[in-house]
Scaffold this active site. Structure first.
Site, PDB file in Angstrom:
ATOM      1  N   ARG A  52      41.693  36.527  24.026  1.00 30.45           N
ATOM      2  CA  ARG A  52      42.984  36.384  24.718  1.00 30.45           C
ATOM      3  C   ARG A  52      43.027  35.081  25.530  1.00 30.45           C
ATOM      4  NH1 ARG A  52      44.957  41.398  28.205  1.00 30.45           N
ATOM      5  NH2 ARG A  52      43.399  40.586  29.640  1.00 30.45           N
ATOM      6  N   ARG A  99      49.369  13.955  40.529  1.00 28.11           N
ATOM      7  CA  ARG A  99      50.459  14.906  40.302  1.00 28.11           C
ATOM      8  C   ARG A  99      51.602  14.287  39.493  1.00 28.11           C
ATOM      9  NH1 ARG A  99      55.156  17.004  42.034  1.00 28.11           N
ATOM     10  NH2 ARG A  99      55.309  19.275  41.992  1.00 28.11           N
ATOM     11  N   LYS A 146      48.506  34.752  29.771  1.00 30.82           N
ATOM     12  CA  LYS A 146      47.934  35.202  31.055  1.00 30.82           C
ATOM     13  C   LYS A 146      47.748  33.996  31.975  1.00 30.82           C
ATOM     14  CE  LYS A 146      44.478  38.617  32.490  1.00 30.82           C
ATOM     15  NZ  LYS A 146      45.311  39.388  33.395  1.00 30.82           N
ATOM     16  N   GLU A 179      56.235  46.904  32.488  1.00 28.25           N
ATOM     17  CA  GLU A 179      54.824  47.159  32.820  1.00 28.25           C
ATOM     18  C   GLU A 179      54.647  47.130  34.328  1.00 28.25           C
ATOM     19  OE1 GLU A 179      52.330  43.949  31.270  1.00 28.25           O
ATOM     20  OE2 GLU A 179      53.777  42.444  31.915  1.00 28.25           O
TER      21      GLU A 179
HETATM   22  N1  PMP Z   1      49.877  43.533  32.389  1.00 25.55           N
HETATM   23  C1  PMP Z   1      49.640  42.653  33.386  1.00 25.55           C
HETATM   24  C2  PMP Z   1      50.799  41.920  33.992  1.00 25.55           C
HETATM   25  C3  PMP Z   1      48.320  42.438  33.847  1.00 25.55           C
HETATM   26  O1  PMP Z   1      48.079  41.545  34.825  1.00 25.55           O
HETATM   27  C4  PMP Z   1      47.266  43.196  33.283  1.00 25.55           C
HETATM   28  C5  PMP Z   1      45.853  43.001  33.780  1.00 25.55           C
HETATM   29  N2  PMP Z   1      45.202  41.998  33.103  1.00 25.55           N
HETATM   30  C6  PMP Z   1      47.565  44.106  32.256  1.00 25.55           C
HETATM   31  C7  PMP Z   1      48.882  44.240  31.832  1.00 25.55           C
HETATM   32  C8  PMP Z   1      46.495  44.925  31.605  1.00 25.55           C
HETATM   33  O2  PMP Z   1      45.674  44.140  30.784  1.00 25.55           O
HETATM   34  P1  PMP Z   1      44.157  44.529  30.498  1.00 25.55           P
HETATM   35  O3  PMP Z   1      44.153  45.952  30.050  1.00 25.55           O
HETATM   36  O4  PMP Z   1      43.744  43.592  29.434  1.00 25.55           O
HETATM   37  O5  PMP Z   1      43.429  44.345  31.791  1.00 25.55           O
END
Ligand code: PMP
Length: 281
Positions: A52, A99, A146, A179
């Site tokens: 990831r 910057r 991420k 989420e």
């Molecule tokens: N959604 C968000 C916004 C997150 O920050 C996380 C944590 N990483 C998750 C879902 C869950 O991901 P994972 O199970 O890979 O930790």
């Protein structure tokens, strides 16, 4: 052993670690990250987290990165810290450069890692479940990457705490449930589990996939589909999933009781199933 940090090849106690002010992660949030948890001295789902991380960097067009070196740094730092139950945090920024919004050329990425002890949740949190609020999802359209740009998540989490709750659940203006602030979300209604499908609007959680695997093994019907706030309120069970969160039941949302207000049997089985996987990996 103290909690340790790694900054571009040097290892030091966390409190001594610094990054230059022109790090693009600091200036622009131009950085990606991962958090890997260890159980009994073993890093769990190491390859999945690195896959990831690699994808996040590719999506942001980071220059070619030696991921193997970062993998080695994570393993070395973790074994040096000798913390059995640790969170290894990995952050890679587009580098240090005067910057300027445009990408710098020929600047190496900056790699920062920390290893810290995981402070376990109070057992009561898992036993009683948590309270949550819903907040409007005002994040950008690439939540599948991420990045360290977590301000909406930070503000949402604080709103939850200020409301006497544990976490917030992102819901769109139209009512689609996305989420948690650092977790994915599942609901159970009439024996069927539902979780948001993989789109650019949520993070593809590694724990989410493990939980879907456990559902298949247990023959629990599970669907990756959209559902709205009224389904969330009317669910028999609701739970969050994540690396540190594991499977965490939600028993009250916006002041409304979920199901019978107690941790549900399906969440319990899935949490046990997840712990089983941790032991077998
Ligand atoms: N959604 C968000 C916004 C997150 O920050 C996380 C944590 N990483 C998750 C879902 C869950 O991901 P994972 O199970 O890979 O930790």
């Amino acid at each position: 052993m103290p909690e340790l940090a790694y900054v571009n090849g040097s290892i030091m106690p966390i409190e001594d670690a610094v990054v230059p002010i022109e790090d693009r992660g600091y200036q622009f949030g131009d950085a990606v990250y991962e958090v890997i948890a260890s159980y009994k001295g073993k890093l769990f789902c190491f390859n999945e987290h690195f896959a990831r991380l690699d994808r996040s960097m590719k999506e942001l067009h980071f220059q070619e990165v030696q991921v193997d070196e970062i993998r080695k740094a994570a393993v070395d730092l973790f074994s040096m810290a000798k913390i059995e139950r640790a969170a290894v945090y990995i952050q890679v920024s587009r580098g240090v450069s005067p910057r300027n919004h445009s990408f710098p050329s020929n600047v190496p990425v900056q790699v920062v890692l920390t290893v810290r002890k995981i402070v376990e949740k109070k057992p009561s949190v898992r036993e009683t479940g948590i309270f949550a609020i819903t907040v409007e999802d005002f994040r950008w359209g690439r939540c599948d990457i991420k990045t360290v740009q977590l301000l909406p998540n930070v503000l949402a989490k604080q709103s939850a705490l200020d409301a006497g709750c544990y976490d917030a659940i992102f819901v769109t203006k139209e009512g689609i449930v996305r989420e948690g602030t650092s977790s994915n979300l599942f609901i159970l209604k009439g024996g069927v589990l539902k979780t948001h499908p993989i789109t650019p609007n949520i993070l593809s959680g590694i724990t989410r996939l493990l939980v879907l695997d456990i559902c298949r093994e247990k023959q629990y019907p599970a669907e990756e589909c959209f559902f709205d706030k009224s389904e969330l309120y009317e669910a028999d069970e609701v739970f969050l999933t994540g690396t540190i969160t594991e499977v965490l039941p939600v028993v009250k949302i916006d002041g409304r009781t979920v199901g019978n207000g107690k941790v549900g049997p399906v969440a319990r089985v899935l949490q046990e199933g997840l712990l089983g996987k941790l032991k077998s990996k």
